[in-house]
Design a protein around this motif. Structure first.
Motif, PDB file in Angstrom:
ATOM      1  N   ALA A 249       0.836  -1.202   0.000  1.00  0.00           N
ATOM      2  CA  ALA A 249       0.000   0.000   0.000  1.00  0.00           C
ATOM      3  C   ALA A 249       0.870   1.251   0.000  1.00  0.00           C
ATOM      4  CB  ALA A 249      -0.937  -0.008   1.202  1.00  0.00           C
ATOM      5  N   GLN A 250       1.930   1.241   0.788  1.00  0.00           N
ATOM      6  CA  GLN A 250       2.831   2.380   0.837  1.00  0.00           C
ATOM      7  C   GLN A 250       3.527   2.574  -0.513  1.00  0.00           C
ATOM      8  OE1 GLN A 250       5.901   2.104   3.808  1.00  0.00           O
ATOM      9  NE2 GLN A 250       6.366   4.279   3.677  1.00  0.00           N
ATOM     10  N   GLU A 251       3.980   1.473  -1.137  1.00  0.00           N
ATOM     11  CA  GLU A 251       4.619   1.561  -2.444  1.00  0.00           C
ATOM     12  C   GLU A 251       3.666   2.142  -3.494  1.00  0.00           C
ATOM     13  OE1 GLU A 251       6.008  -2.344  -3.446  1.00  0.00           O
ATOM     14  OE2 GLU A 251       7.332  -2.425  -1.703  1.00  0.00           O
ATOM     15  N   LEU A 252       2.389   1.797  -3.393  1.00  0.00           N
ATOM     16  CA  LEU A 252       1.393   2.272  -4.345  1.00  0.00           C
ATOM     17  C   LEU A 252       0.856   3.656  -3.995  1.00  0.00           C
ATOM     18  CD1 LEU A 252      -0.650  -1.040  -4.831  1.00  0.00           C
ATOM     19  CD2 LEU A 252       1.045  -0.055  -6.389  1.00  0.00           C
ATOM     20  N   GLY A 253       1.247   4.173  -2.843  1.00  0.00           N
ATOM     21  CA  GLY A 253       0.778   5.487  -2.414  1.00  0.00           C
ATOM     22  C   GLY A 253      -0.654   5.475  -1.914  1.00  0.00           C
TER      23      GLY A 253
ATOM     24  N   ASP B 270      -8.491   0.545  -5.391  1.00  0.00           N
ATOM     25  CA  ASP B 270      -7.314   0.563  -4.513  1.00  0.00           C
ATOM     26  C   ASP B 270      -7.101  -0.782  -3.837  1.00  0.00           C
ATOM     27  OD1 ASP B 270      -6.695   3.177  -5.159  1.00  0.00           O
ATOM     28  OD2 ASP B 270      -7.546   4.032  -3.327  1.00  0.00           O
ATOM     29  N   MET B 271      -8.169  -1.357  -3.316  1.00  0.00           N
ATOM     30  CA  MET B 271      -8.034  -2.647  -2.625  1.00  0.00           C
ATOM     31  C   MET B 271      -7.634  -3.749  -3.610  1.00  0.00           C
ATOM     32  SD  MET B 271      -8.351  -1.719   0.406  1.00  0.00           S
ATOM     33  CE  MET B 271      -8.203  -3.306   1.188  1.00  0.00           C
ATOM     34  N   GLY B 272      -8.170  -3.677  -4.832  1.00  0.00           N
ATOM     35  CA  GLY B 272      -7.786  -4.647  -5.855  1.00  0.00           C
ATOM     36  C   GLY B 272      -6.336  -4.496  -6.260  1.00  0.00           C
TER      37      GLY B 272
END
Length: 68
Positions: free
Chosen positions: A24-28, A44-46
């Motif tokens: 999640a952090q890598e994806l912002g 986002d969850m996907g």
């Protein structure tokens, strides 16, 4: 047969949780501190779930390549 939400290796739960936060952090993507994901978008969850799956497959492939 276990249901879809149960882990085959329950001891892996902490590692998967850590991986979820790292990805999640890598994806912002900001995950809610209270643990309630009802306000998160499906997209986002996907993205997080797909990235976890991709990384787990990559890890498995690397481990299998090392055995042969």
């Amino acid at each position: 047969m276990a249901n879809r939400k149960s882990l085959l290796v329950p001891e892996a739960r902490a590692a998967l949780e850590q991986m979820k936060y790292e990805i999640a952090q890598e994806l912002g993507i900001q995950l809610p501190a209270d643990g309630y994901y009802g306000h998160m978008t499906t997209y986002d969850m996907g993205s997080i779930g797909g990235s976890i799956t991709k990384r787990l497959v990559q890890i498995a492939q690397e481990q299998m390549a090392g055995r042969f």
